[in-house]
Design an enzyme around this catalytic site. Structure first.
Site, PDB file in Angstrom:
ATOM      1  N   ASN A   9       0.924  -1.202   0.059  1.00 46.28           N
ATOM      2  CA  ASN A   9       0.073  -0.050  -0.014  1.00 46.28           C
ATOM      3  C   ASN A   9       0.819   1.253   0.145  1.00 46.28           C
ATOM      4  OD1 ASN A   9      -1.860   2.011   0.388  1.00 46.28           O
ATOM      5  ND2 ASN A   9      -2.128   1.365   2.533  1.00 46.28           N
ATOM      6  N   LYS A  11       0.116   4.306  -0.238  1.00 45.60           N
ATOM      7  CA  LYS A  11      -0.576   5.587   0.253  1.00 45.60           C
ATOM      8  C   LYS A  11      -0.285   6.813  -0.451  1.00 45.60           C
ATOM      9  CE  LYS A  11       0.298   3.182   5.048  1.00 45.60           C
ATOM     10  NZ  LYS A  11      -0.054   3.490   6.116  1.00 45.60           N
ATOM     11  N   HIS A  97      -9.661   0.903   4.746  1.00 47.76           N
ATOM     12  CA  HIS A  97      -8.350   1.040   5.375  1.00 47.76           C
ATOM     13  C   HIS A  97      -8.473   1.522   6.835  1.00 47.76           C
ATOM     14  CE1 HIS A  97      -4.205   2.044   6.318  1.00 47.76           C
ATOM     15  NE2 HIS A  97      -3.693   1.273   5.561  1.00 47.76           N
ATOM     16  N   GLU A  99      -6.878   4.096   7.827  1.00 49.14           N
ATOM     17  CA  GLU A  99      -6.808   5.896   7.677  1.00 49.14           C
ATOM     18  C   GLU A  99      -7.971   6.386   6.851  1.00 49.14           C
ATOM     19  OE1 GLU A  99      -2.914   5.404   5.694  1.00 49.14           O
ATOM     20  OE2 GLU A  99      -1.991   4.600   7.594  1.00 49.14           O
ATOM     21  N   GLU A 169      -5.513  -5.363  10.516  1.00 55.60           N
ATOM     22  CA  GLU A 169      -4.435  -4.587  10.602  1.00 55.60           C
ATOM     23  C   GLU A 169      -4.753  -3.905  11.905  1.00 55.60           C
ATOM     24  OE1 GLU A 169      -2.407  -3.031   6.730  1.00 55.60           O
ATOM     25  OE2 GLU A 169      -4.225  -1.776   6.853  1.00 55.60           O
ATOM     26  N   GLY A 175       2.214   1.966  10.746  1.00 56.61           N
ATOM     27  CA  GLY A 175       2.996   3.236  10.597  1.00 56.61           C
ATOM     28  C   GLY A 175       3.746   3.528  12.162  1.00 56.61           C
ATOM     29  N   SER A 215       3.454  -2.433  10.429  1.00 61.57           N
ATOM     30  CA  SER A 215       4.662  -2.381  10.598  1.00 61.57           C
ATOM     31  C   SER A 215       5.482  -3.663  10.266  1.00 61.57           C
ATOM     32  CB  SER A 215       4.989  -2.032  11.981  1.00 61.57           C
ATOM     33  OG  SER A 215       4.533  -0.728  12.256  1.00 61.57           O
TER      34      SER A 215
HETATM   35  C1  PEP Z   1      -0.793   0.192   5.928  1.00 61.48           C
HETATM   36  O1  PEP Z   1      -0.935   1.100   5.606  1.00 61.48           O
HETATM   37  O2  PEP Z   1      -1.717  -1.004   5.476  1.00 61.48           O
HETATM   38  C2  PEP Z   1       0.263  -0.671   6.935  1.00 61.48           C
HETATM   39  C3  PEP Z   1       0.094  -1.941   7.172  1.00 61.48           C
HETATM   40  O3  PEP Z   1       1.378   0.329   7.011  1.00 61.48           O
HETATM   41  P1  PEP Z   1       3.029  -0.050   7.667  1.00 61.48           P
HETATM   42  O4  PEP Z   1       3.187  -1.293   6.823  1.00 61.48           O
HETATM   43  O5  PEP Z   1       3.640   1.384   7.382  1.00 61.48           O
HETATM   44  O6  PEP Z   1       2.623  -0.031   9.224  1.00 61.48           O
END
Ligand code: PEP
Length: 253
Positions: A9, A11, A97, A99, A169, A175, A215
């Site tokens: 992703n 973003k 997601h 976000e 997630e 993040g 992460s």
């Molecule tokens: C995500 O945005 O779906 C995600 C898992 O981000 P990160 O790997 O940076 O934590």
């Protein structure tokens, strides 16, 4: 057994040219390894999708959008429909997601409709669910995630549900550099699979890819992907460099 998937992703990162370069780099890295049993997906921003699809053409790289609007067309300034995504050759769409939920106010009704819109175009939803820190700390994670999938996915027929990819997630791990422990990931994935079993039966549940996101990096992916109910990952930051992303794609035991 569910198929293995590693989806990046991006973003709000990468210009069109940078995105094409990243797809080219990823194709070069993929040519050096044996990852033929892993479905590889990248999710560039909307304006990069056409060029990313062209760059990925004929390779093992699949292209996903990061969002979609639930309506088919109309007066929704700034929005993009599932049919438009299909028209540029996208195969997958990330939906729900955290976000989008947090910063853009997406609710369960919107998310359920987005899943329907994407499936109606024959695209694959990568549906995201997960609890926030306070919910984890008060031990409510199963109730929250179970409630999300019930409200946002369980209206689907078995035939449609079988096309969905789920990404668990934990919001506190996205993040932040914090990762769910492999056991925390396994417990939640097993719980999600048990909810799917109850709703659609064991056959569909065992075939549903359940990805972990939060992460995930080359250094921790193998341990997380080694867990029985973890079928791959949805990767944010570590999908922005081909060397890191390939380290995760090749992390299955
Ligand atoms: C995500 O945005 O779906 C995600 C898992 O981000 P990160 O790997 O940076 O934590």
């Amino acid at each position: 057994m569910a198929r293995k998937i590693v989806a990046g992703n991006w973003k709000m990162n990468k210009t069109v040219n940078e995105g094409v370069q990243l797809v080219e780099d990823l194709k070069n890295e993929l040519a050096k390894v044996d990852a033929s049993d892993v479905t590889v997906v990248v999710s560039p921003p909307y304006v990069n999708l056409s060029e990313a699809v062209k760059a990925a053409g004929g390779s093992a790289v699949n292209v996903s959008a990061q969002n979609v609007h639930q309506e088919a067309s109309g007066a929704y300034t700034g929005e993009i429909s599932a049919e438009m995504l299909k028209s540029v050759g996208v195969g997958y769409v990330i939906i729900g997601h955290s976000e989008r939920r947090e910063y853009f106010g997406e609710n369960s009704t919107d998310i359920a409709k987005k899943v329907d819109a994407v499936l109606a175009q024959g695209l694959t939803p990568i549906y995201c669910c997960g609890e926030v820190k306070e919910e984890r700390e008060s031990g409510q994670q199963n109730k929250i995630v179970g409630g999300q999938i019930e409200a946002e996915l369980f209206h689907l027929s078995a035939e449609d549900f079988a096309k969905v990819v789920i990404a668990y997630e934990p919001v506190w791990a996205i993040g932040t550099g914090l990762t769910a422990s492999p056991d925390q990931a396994q417990d939640m994935h097993a719980f999600i699979r048990s909810c799917v079993t109850e709703q659609y039966g064991e056959g569909i549940a065992n075939e549903t890819p359940i990805l972990y996101g939060g992460s995930c990096k080359p250094s921790n992916a193998a341990e997380i992907f080694g867990k029985k109910d973890v079928d791959g990952g949805l990767i944010g930051g570590a999908s922005l460099k081909a060397e890191d992303f390939i380290g995760i794609i090749t992390a299955f035991n």
